[in-house]
Motif scaffolding. Structure first.
Motif, PDB file in Angstrom:
ATOM      1  N   ALA A 187     -13.446  16.899  33.180  1.00 30.19           N
ATOM      2  CA  ALA A 187     -13.259  18.352  33.276  1.00 30.19           C
ATOM      3  C   ALA A 187     -12.995  18.783  34.708  1.00 30.19           C
ATOM      4  O   ALA A 187     -13.378  18.119  35.671  1.00 30.19           O
ATOM      5  N   LYS A 246     -15.328  27.739  24.326  1.00 24.34           N
ATOM      6  CA  LYS A 246     -15.756  26.516  25.012  1.00 24.34           C
ATOM      7  C   LYS A 246     -17.241  26.659  25.331  1.00 24.34           C
ATOM      8  O   LYS A 246     -17.694  27.739  25.702  1.00 24.34           O
ATOM      9  N   PRO A 278     -13.415  20.101  25.243  1.00 26.71           N
ATOM     10  CA  PRO A 278     -12.261  20.923  25.636  1.00 26.71           C
ATOM     11  C   PRO A 278     -11.499  20.402  26.845  1.00 26.71           C
ATOM     12  O   PRO A 278     -10.395  20.876  27.128  1.00 26.71           O
ATOM     13  N   TYR A 301     -16.204  31.522  26.889  1.00 30.70           N
ATOM     14  CA  TYR A 301     -17.115  30.501  27.407  1.00 30.70           C
ATOM     15  C   TYR A 301     -18.544  30.871  27.024  1.00 30.70           C
ATOM     16  O   TYR A 301     -19.022  31.965  27.344  1.00 30.70           O
ATOM     17  N   SER A 316     -12.948  23.715  32.215  1.00 34.56           N
ATOM     18  CA  SER A 316     -14.089  23.631  31.290  1.00 34.56           C
ATOM     19  C   SER A 316     -15.428  23.772  31.988  1.00 34.56           C
ATOM     20  O   SER A 316     -16.468  23.778  31.330  1.00 34.56           O
TER      21      SER A 316
END
Length: 415
Positions: free
Chosen positions: A37, A269, A276, A294, A311
């Protein structure tokens, strides 16, 4: 510094939270977040908070999302829905399921991917739901991360490419899903079509809706006036930037033709969820939804479109007296917010304010003791199994604290 903070986090966990994390068997992909990420330079704060109304709506839809998991049998769930919803049973608290009807369960020809269609008459919602990865055969498809030409309908697909394994799964389940959806649309009074999934199931949602909103085919499937809602949780990336732009253009065209509220899309997410972040942008992938959400310590935030590929976010939490959204209507504001997160370590299986793996575990126990079998006294056997598990954890909690804290401290360090 990270280890010191993480150890502190482990020490702050309640005994119930330690039990929750100690019980984890499914992968939560926290380690993937660390290596795959990217962190956004943008700091999420109070001004980015979603309304409590939206957060509750997505949590409600998520109750249907969770039941699609391939380890569960939707037929048995709806056959015993009333009993399963009572105190002490797996679906207690899943109030949005009340009064709903199962239309059809469908399965894909590739890796036996499960989904179902259900109807909620109170809100006239038809739910089309896809399971995330639940078998080794499906996991094999997940890792086929090379991309192939997207052969879907439309004149706007030139240069589009899609994840090979995901598209194979979609091809295997497409016809069955469309048939089940058509059955529901024809037999029920529908004002909203809700398409939802978790993890790989999210990609199935995107690929299905990508077809449904192709301008030349939309009205073959969906009567004008039916609102479409896409709600996906922990979705990986599914295609290249050209396919993502194709998605965004089709969403825009659909809204221009049928109205701004004709199609709503929400991609959530979660904190510490690495899924993700996959497949990487370096492999030529891009998320479809331009402005995702989020979930962080029980709060839902709007992510700016410029940050949609990230992410990891730094979050400045709201003060206890701050409404969830200053722009939300008065009846959807919350003036006193809890300060202690229920799922502080985050992960792939913690969406909607619930421990999704716990539901899978409880439903597995119910099946093991006879749920769905004739002349089975499964209820008492299930309650006895829960009691025995409670006693086991009570005993462990009384054991030396070093043993009890060992796994949760390690998990906190990984988080």
């Amino acid at each position: 510094m990270l280890r010191r903070t993480s150890s502190s986090s482990a020490a702050m966990l309640s005994d119930e939270q330690k039990r929750m994390y100690r019980s984890e068997k499914e992968e939560n992909f926290r380690w993937i977040l660390k290596i795959a990420a990217t962190r956004s330079p943008y700091r999420l704060s109070e001004k980015d908070l979603a309304s409590i109304d939206l957060q509750n709506r997505l949590s409600d839809i998520g109750q249907f999302t969770e039941l699609a998991h391939g380890s569960m049998n939707p037929t048995h769930i709806w056959e015993f829905l009333t009993r399963l919803s009572e105190p002490g049973f797996p679906l207690h608290g899943y109030t949005y399921l009340e009064g709903s009807q199962l239309i059809e369960v469908f399965r894909g020809k590739i890796s036996d991917l499960q989904g179902y269609v259900a109807y909620r008459p109170q809100s006239k919602q038809l739910m089309v739901v896809f399971s995330g990865t639940s078998t080794p055969a499906q996991a094999i498809q997940d890792v086929k991360a090379w991309n192939v030409a997207y052969p879907g309908p439309g004149d706007d697909v030139r240069g589009t490419r899609v994840h090979a394994g995901f598209y194979s799964l979609y091809q295997g389940v497409r016809d069955a899903a469309l048939d089940a959806m058509k059955k529901g649309l024809e037999s029920c009074d529908v004002s909203e079509l809700v398409i939802t999934g978790h993890s790989m199931g999210s990609v199935m949602c995107y690929l299905l809706l990508l077809e449904l909103i192709e301008p030349s085919t939309t009205e073959q499937y969906i009567t004008p006036g039916i609102q479409i809602k896409l709600a996906v949780f922990g979705s990986p990336r599914a295609g290249n930037p050209i396919l993502a732009r194709c998605w965004r253009n089709r969403v825009k065209q659909h809204k221009e033709k049928y109205g701004d509220n004709s199609l709503m899309e929400w991609s959530v997410k979660g904190y510490n969820d690495g899924v993700p972040a996959l497949p990487s942008t370096m492999m030529g992938y891009m998320h479809f939804t331009e402005s995702p959400l989020y979930l962080h310590h029980g709060r839902l935030y709007h992510i700016p479109s410029s940050e949609s590929e990230h992410s990891i976010f730094t979050v400045t939490p709201p003060t206890p007296s701050t409404p969830i959204s200053s722009s939300a209507p008065p009846d959807t504001r919350e003036d006193s917010l809890p300060t202690s997160p229920e799922h502080p370590l985050g992960g792939h299986n913690y969406y909607g304010g619930r421990d999704m793996e716990k539901l899978q575990r409880l439903m597995r126990w119910a099946a093991e003791v006879g749920l769905g079998k004739e002349a089975s006294d499964w209820e008492q056997a299930f309650l006895q199994k829960v009691k025995e598990d409670d006693e086991k954890w009570t005993s462990r909690a009384k054991s030396p604290r070093r043993w009890w804290n060992m796994r949760t401290r390690t998990m906190a360090e990984d988080a």
